[in-house]
Scaffold this active site. Sequence first.
Site, mmCIF file in Angstrom:
data_model
loop_
_atom_site.group_PDB
_atom_site.id
_atom_site.type_symbol
_atom_site.label_atom_id
_atom_site.label_comp_id
_atom_site.label_asym_id
_atom_site.label_seq_id
_atom_site.Cartn_x
_atom_site.Cartn_y
_atom_site.Cartn_z
ATOM 1 N N ASP A 24 0.834 -1.201 0.000
ATOM 2 C CA ASP A 24 0.000 0.000 0.000
ATOM 3 C C ASP A 24 0.871 1.254 0.000
ATOM 4 O O ASP A 24 2.039 1.213 0.395
ATOM 5 C CB ASP A 24 -0.886 0.039 1.248
HETATM 6 N N1 URA Z 1 -1.293 -6.026 3.837
HETATM 7 C C1 URA Z 1 -1.817 -4.783 3.834
HETATM 8 O O1 URA Z 1 -2.857 -4.540 4.406
HETATM 9 N N2 URA Z 1 -1.137 -3.816 3.207
HETATM 10 C C2 URA Z 1 0.049 -4.018 2.592
HETATM 11 O O2 URA Z 1 0.627 -3.077 2.062
HETATM 12 C C3 URA Z 1 0.576 -5.313 2.607
HETATM 13 C C4 URA Z 1 -0.122 -6.297 3.235
#
Ligand code: URA
Length: 241
Positions: free
Chosen positions: A103
């Site tokens: 993310d």
């Molecule tokens: N899980 C998430 O919620 N976000 C990420 O960036 C990676 C794994």
Amino acid sequence: MRLQKFLARAGVASRRGSEDLMTAGRVAVNGEIVTALGAKVDPKTDVVAVDGKVVHLDDGPRYIALNKPAGYVTTMDDPQGRPTVRELVPSDVPGLFPVGRLDLDTTGVLLFSTDGELAHKLLHPKYHVAKTYLVHLEGRPGRGDLDRLRSGIQLEDGPTKPAEVRVIKTGKGEPVVEITISEGRKRQVKRMFSAICHPVVRLHRVSFGPVSLEGLPEGQWRDLSAEEVAALRGTASERGE
Ligand code: URA
């Protein structure tokens, strides 16, 4: 690119060994012997030779680990013009793409490769590649909450597979938990912790299969070692069906 890096990348010798070749006067660029260790070459236009034999860069697959900072979108091209991870990896590797995604606000290990086949396997649910995250949380989860994550919790796209969960820090400040999952659904870790009513405040990926950061500073990348690539290949095949 520095000449010794070119030689190492081309598989002539290690970087150190390549420097030895240079100082020994065995390396020529465009017909001229080059001994200066700071010398640079353009891999697209310069002709490099060792002992008179032309050396080409190996166009084989490339494997890179980036320590992703927050604030970069995991894509090589963002139509909205936001900063992307493309800005953080070498620009002279055609076909390099991120293996999976983190993310915008997630930091840590993000792999890149030109090897589509391995990437496909690493991301395919049936290969169960372990991904470990350090998670800063809102509020202190109880043992029962963590046990729910350990045994699998219901999300809107189905139950999660069992996870390994370890409490790293309690007491003052945000609690920190380490979680290892073998799936890679969208925003999975955040959704898992939201499901136990302890939203994620900060998320950092410590490792992807056998690859960890090993002191790599935030925003920097490194080539994976041959051993890491072999281990990734092993991970991607050993649990396959
Ligand atoms: N899980 C998430 O919620 N976000 C990420 O960036 C990676 C794994």
